[in-house]
Design a protein around this motif. Structure first.
Motif, PDB file in Angstrom:
ATOM      1  N   ALA A  21     -24.518 -26.830  74.941  1.00  0.00           N
ATOM      2  CA  ALA A  21     -24.596 -27.774  76.052  1.00  0.00           C
ATOM      3  C   ALA A  21     -24.445 -29.224  75.603  1.00  0.00           C
ATOM      4  CB  ALA A  21     -25.920 -27.614  76.796  1.00  0.00           C
ATOM      5  N   ILE A  22     -24.473 -29.470  74.299  1.00  0.00           N
ATOM      6  CA  ILE A  22     -24.351 -30.825  73.760  1.00  0.00           C
ATOM      7  C   ILE A  22     -22.969 -30.998  73.153  1.00  0.00           C
ATOM      8  CG2 ILE A  22     -25.284 -32.521  72.147  1.00  0.00           C
ATOM      9  CD1 ILE A  22     -27.950 -31.085  72.281  1.00  0.00           C
ATOM     10  N   GLU A  23     -22.244 -31.985  73.643  1.00  0.00           N
ATOM     11  CA  GLU A  23     -20.896 -32.237  73.145  1.00  0.00           C
ATOM     12  C   GLU A  23     -20.894 -33.103  71.897  1.00  0.00           C
ATOM     13  OE1 GLU A  23     -18.836 -33.946  76.444  1.00  0.00           O
ATOM     14  OE2 GLU A  23     -18.712 -32.052  77.542  1.00  0.00           O
ATOM     15  N   LEU A  24     -21.888 -33.991  71.778  1.00  0.00           N
ATOM     16  CA  LEU A  24     -21.890 -34.969  70.701  1.00  0.00           C
ATOM     17  C   LEU A  24     -23.291 -35.537  70.569  1.00  0.00           C
ATOM     18  CD1 LEU A  24     -19.592 -36.289  68.890  1.00  0.00           C
ATOM     19  CD2 LEU A  24     -19.648 -38.189  70.519  1.00  0.00           C
ATOM     20  N   ILE A  25     -23.697 -35.840  69.351  1.00  0.00           N
ATOM     21  CA  ILE A  25     -24.930 -36.589  69.107  1.00  0.00           C
ATOM     22  C   ILE A  25     -24.561 -37.873  68.380  1.00  0.00           C
ATOM     23  CG2 ILE A  25     -27.156 -36.648  67.940  1.00  0.00           C
ATOM     24  CD1 ILE A  25     -27.349 -33.654  68.299  1.00  0.00           C
ATOM     25  N   ILE A  26     -24.968 -38.987  68.951  1.00  0.00           N
ATOM     26  CA  ILE A  26     -24.665 -40.306  68.389  1.00  0.00           C
ATOM     27  C   ILE A  26     -25.951 -40.888  67.813  1.00  0.00           C
ATOM     28  CG2 ILE A  26     -23.894 -42.652  68.920  1.00  0.00           C
ATOM     29  CD1 ILE A  26     -22.392 -41.387  71.349  1.00  0.00           C
ATOM     30  N   GLN A  27     -25.882 -41.376  66.591  1.00  0.00           N
ATOM     31  CA  GLN A  27     -27.026 -42.054  65.972  1.00  0.00           C
ATOM     32  C   GLN A  27     -26.602 -43.498  65.687  1.00  0.00           C
ATOM     33  OE1 GLN A  27     -30.051 -40.348  65.410  1.00  0.00           O
ATOM     34  NE2 GLN A  27     -30.892 -42.410  65.159  1.00  0.00           N
ATOM     35  N   PRO A  28     -27.020 -44.451  66.510  1.00  0.00           N
ATOM     36  CA  PRO A  28     -26.564 -45.831  66.325  1.00  0.00           C
ATOM     37  C   PRO A  28     -27.035 -46.411  64.994  1.00  0.00           C
ATOM     38  CG  PRO A  28     -27.603 -45.527  68.477  1.00  0.00           C
ATOM     39  CD  PRO A  28     -27.900 -44.306  67.674  1.00  0.00           C
ATOM     40  N   ARG A  29     -26.215 -47.270  64.438  1.00  0.00           N
ATOM     41  CA  ARG A  29     -26.653 -48.069  63.302  1.00  0.00           C
ATOM     42  C   ARG A  29     -27.431 -49.269  63.816  1.00  0.00           C
ATOM     43  NH1 ARG A  29     -20.901 -48.273  60.016  1.00  0.00           N
ATOM     44  NH2 ARG A  29     -20.743 -46.041  59.596  1.00  0.00           N
ATOM     45  N   GLU A  30     -28.295 -49.777  62.971  1.00  0.00           N
ATOM     46  CA  GLU A  30     -29.121 -50.916  63.369  1.00  0.00           C
ATOM     47  C   GLU A  30     -28.518 -52.215  62.845  1.00  0.00           C
ATOM     48  OE1 GLU A  30     -33.126 -50.278  62.078  1.00  0.00           O
ATOM     49  OE2 GLU A  30     -33.473 -48.643  63.497  1.00  0.00           O
ATOM     50  N   MET A 234     -28.533 -40.476  70.767  1.00  0.00           N
ATOM     51  CA  MET A 234     -28.004 -40.248  72.106  1.00  0.00           C
ATOM     52  C   MET A 234     -27.230 -38.938  72.095  1.00  0.00           C
ATOM     53  SD  MET A 234     -25.400 -42.485  74.540  1.00  0.00           S
ATOM     54  CE  MET A 234     -26.651 -43.551  75.243  1.00  0.00           C
ATOM     55  N   ALA A 235     -27.625 -38.027  72.982  1.00  0.00           N
ATOM     56  CA  ALA A 235     -26.941 -36.741  73.106  1.00  0.00           C
ATOM     57  C   ALA A 235     -26.049 -36.765  74.336  1.00  0.00           C
ATOM     58  CB  ALA A 235     -27.950 -35.607  73.214  1.00  0.00           C
ATOM     59  N   ILE A 236     -24.773 -36.460  74.145  1.00  0.00           N
ATOM     60  CA  ILE A 236     -23.825 -36.344  75.248  1.00  0.00           C
ATOM     61  C   ILE A 236     -23.793 -34.879  75.675  1.00  0.00           C
ATOM     62  CG2 ILE A 236     -21.495 -36.806  76.046  1.00  0.00           C
ATOM     63  CD1 ILE A 236     -22.896 -39.300  74.964  1.00  0.00           C
ATOM     64  N   PHE A 237     -24.166 -34.608  76.918  1.00  0.00           N
ATOM     65  CA  PHE A 237     -24.264 -33.236  77.407  1.00  0.00           C
ATOM     66  C   PHE A 237     -23.022 -32.841  78.204  1.00  0.00           C
ATOM     67  CE2 PHE A 237     -28.679 -34.230  76.594  1.00  0.00           C
ATOM     68  CZ  PHE A 237     -29.184 -33.042  76.090  1.00  0.00           C
ATOM     69  N   SER A 238     -22.784 -31.534  78.263  1.00  0.00           N
ATOM     70  CA  SER A 238     -21.719 -30.991  79.086  1.00  0.00           C
ATOM     71  C   SER A 238     -22.174 -30.980  80.541  1.00  0.00           C
ATOM     72  CB  SER A 238     -21.391 -29.566  78.636  1.00  0.00           C
ATOM     73  OG  SER A 238     -22.446 -28.682  79.011  1.00  0.00           O
ATOM     74  N   SER A 239     -21.321 -30.505  81.422  1.00  0.00           N
ATOM     75  CA  SER A 239     -21.650 -30.451  82.851  1.00  0.00           C
ATOM     76  C   SER A 239     -22.389 -29.165  83.223  1.00  0.00           C
ATOM     77  CB  SER A 239     -20.374 -30.574  83.685  1.00  0.00           C
ATOM     78  OG  SER A 239     -19.455 -29.539  83.345  1.00  0.00           O
ATOM     79  N   ALA A 240     -22.845 -28.391  82.234  1.00  0.00           N
ATOM     80  CA  ALA A 240     -23.552 -27.141  82.505  1.00  0.00           C
ATOM     81  C   ALA A 240     -24.818 -27.390  83.317  1.00  0.00           C
ATOM     82  CB  ALA A 240     -23.900 -26.446  81.195  1.00  0.00           C
ATOM     83  N   SER A 241     -25.208 -26.411  84.117  1.00  0.00           N
ATOM     84  CA  SER A 241     -26.411 -26.519  84.932  1.00  0.00           C
ATOM     85  C   SER A 241     -27.649 -26.126  84.128  1.00  0.00           C
ATOM     86  CB  SER A 241     -26.302 -25.607  86.158  1.00  0.00           C
ATOM     87  OG  SER A 241     -25.180 -25.964  86.950  1.00  0.00           O
ATOM     88  N   ASP A 242     -28.796 -26.562  84.631  1.00  0.00           N
ATOM     89  CA  ASP A 242     -30.101 -26.147  84.105  1.00  0.00           C
ATOM     90  C   ASP A 242     -30.277 -26.463  82.620  1.00  0.00           C
ATOM     91  OD1 ASP A 242     -30.798 -25.104  86.636  1.00  0.00           O
ATOM     92  OD2 ASP A 242     -29.757 -23.236  86.180  1.00  0.00           O
ATOM     93  N   ILE A 243     -29.835 -27.636  82.213  1.00  0.00           N
ATOM     94  CA  ILE A 243     -30.070 -28.081  80.840  1.00  0.00           C
ATOM     95  C   ILE A 243     -31.498 -28.618  80.751  1.00  0.00           C
ATOM     96  CG2 ILE A 243     -29.435 -29.745  79.064  1.00  0.00           C
ATOM     97  CD1 ILE A 243     -26.573 -29.580  80.101  1.00  0.00           C
ATOM     98  N   VAL A 244     -32.238 -28.119  79.772  1.00  0.00           N
ATOM     99  CA  VAL A 244     -33.644 -28.493  79.605  1.00  0.00           C
ATOM    100  C   VAL A 244     -33.829 -29.198  78.263  1.00  0.00           C
ATOM    101  CG1 VAL A 244     -36.011 -27.631  79.423  1.00  0.00           C
ATOM    102  CG2 VAL A 244     -34.404 -26.552  81.026  1.00  0.00           C
ATOM    103  N   VAL A 245     -34.541 -30.333  78.292  1.00  0.00           N
ATOM    104  CA  VAL A 245     -34.942 -31.000  77.059  1.00  0.00           C
ATOM    105  C   VAL A 245     -36.459 -30.877  76.942  1.00  0.00           C
ATOM    106  CG1 VAL A 245     -32.985 -32.581  77.020  1.00  0.00           C
ATOM    107  CG2 VAL A 245     -35.099 -33.264  78.171  1.00  0.00           C
ATOM    108  N   THR A 246     -36.947 -30.732  75.714  1.00  0.00           N
ATOM    109  CA  THR A 246     -38.371 -30.580  75.453  1.00  0.00           C
ATOM    110  C   THR A 246     -38.806 -31.597  74.407  1.00  0.00           C
ATOM    111  OG1 THR A 246     -38.268 -28.210  75.938  1.00  0.00           O
ATOM    112  CG2 THR A 246     -40.164 -28.985  74.677  1.00  0.00           C
ATOM    113  N   ALA A 247     -39.915 -32.265  74.665  1.00  0.00           N
ATOM    114  CA  ALA A 247     -40.429 -33.246  73.722  1.00  0.00           C
ATOM    115  C   ALA A 247     -41.132 -32.548  72.565  1.00  0.00           C
ATOM    116  CB  ALA A 247     -41.390 -34.190  74.424  1.00  0.00           C
TER     117      ALA A 247
END
Length: 304
Positions: A21-30, A234-247
């Protein structure tokens, strides 16, 4: 805020995550600009926009000694609406249509630059006189082509006007657009989504649907489908339904999304669907043709 970071479009590392469900994960530089750490998640070389969002900066947290603080001189924008949202501290907004507005935590400042607008971001003497903190987000929305040259406007929405809901114990604020059964009063020009959520460790949230979506982890950490989403990713998600994130630990997240509006050119603080319009704006700034910021007429940031 003015776009001053070096190599901004390529200032992030990216990875291809195992979660489908995740297309890309971006980790910004500071980048440290005068004691204020800024992390730019958008645009990147691999991903320029998410829905109508073309720019995403996380600034701070920073603690300034008395006599210090942010002092962003007047600078121009075209073709976008800027969104400023603070977690802590205060910024004093002035612009070329006469707006004068302090923004405080929980408020939303929406500056519609359209055909051209100049603003400055400073701090009031009462703030800089003492030790103080600054922490928040600054985002840019591209305007639909039909609205790119709209007359500039400024809208301020106090924190009390932003709807909040409780979703199975998770506190959610719907900053822009509609989600979780409520609609924000903040003006939008196209399908736009901006949501903030606070999750305690172990809590989960099902993401609202949108044409495109991304989640930024402002504090704490998450996981989605077994994929870890660490602090400031930053996680770029697909258009899939019922995507759940958990802390996986107490977390504060920003969800952005909406329908994409097509290709845009971006150079310095100028955004447009037409490259020649950006060249025109650059020349106009060089020649002093933009209106000046009311009450802040003496200084400006030169074209890089």
């Amino acid at each position: 805020m003015s776009n001053t970071l070096p190599d901004a479009v390529q200032s992030c590392s990216v990875s291809d995550p195992p979660c489908a469900a995740i297309e890309l994960i971006i980790q910004p530089r500071e980048h440290d600009i005068g004691g204020l750490v800024v992390r730019r998640a958008l645009p990147t070389a691999k991903r320029k926009t998410v829905g109508p969002w073309i720019f995403f900066d996380h600034m701070g947290p920073a603690r300034f000694s008395a006599g210090q603080g942010i002092n962003v001189r007047p600078h121009p924008h075209i073709g976008i609406a800027t969104v400023t949202y603070l977690f802590a501290g205060e910024i004093l907004h002035r612009d070329s249509i006469g707006s004068l507005q302090p923004i405080r935590p929980g408020d939303i400042n929406l500056m519609v630059t359209g055909s051209g607008m100049v603003h400055s971001e400073r701090e009031r003497p009462e703030v800089t006189a003492v030790e103080h903190e600054l922490h928040g987000l600054q985002l840019w929305l591209v305007l639909p082509e039909a609205d790119e040259e709209v007359a500039p406007a400024f809208h301020h929405y106090p924190s009390r006007d932003i709807p909040a809901v409780d979703i199975e114990g998770v506190t959610v604020r719907v900053m822009m657009g509609s989600a979780f059964g409520v609609t924000s009063p903040v003006r939008v020009f196209s399908e736009t989504l901006y949501v903030e959520a606070h999750l305690k460790a172990g809590q989960s949230l099902t993401l609202p649907e949108a044409g495109e979506r991304a989640v930024y982890v402002a504090s704490g950490a998450l996981q989605a489908g077994g994929t870890a989403l660490p602090l400031h990713s930053m996680a770029i998600f697909s258009s899939a339904s019922d995507i759940v994130v958990t802390a996986t630990e107490d977390a504060r997240i920003a969800l952005i999304g909406g329908e994409p509006l097509g290709r845009r050119f971006i150079e310095w603080n100028f955004v447009s669907s037409r490259r020649e319009r950006i060249e025109q704006a650059k020349q106009a700034w060089r020649e002093g043709q933009f209106a000046k910021v009311v009450g802040d007429e003496d200084e400006f940031i030169p074209l890089p």
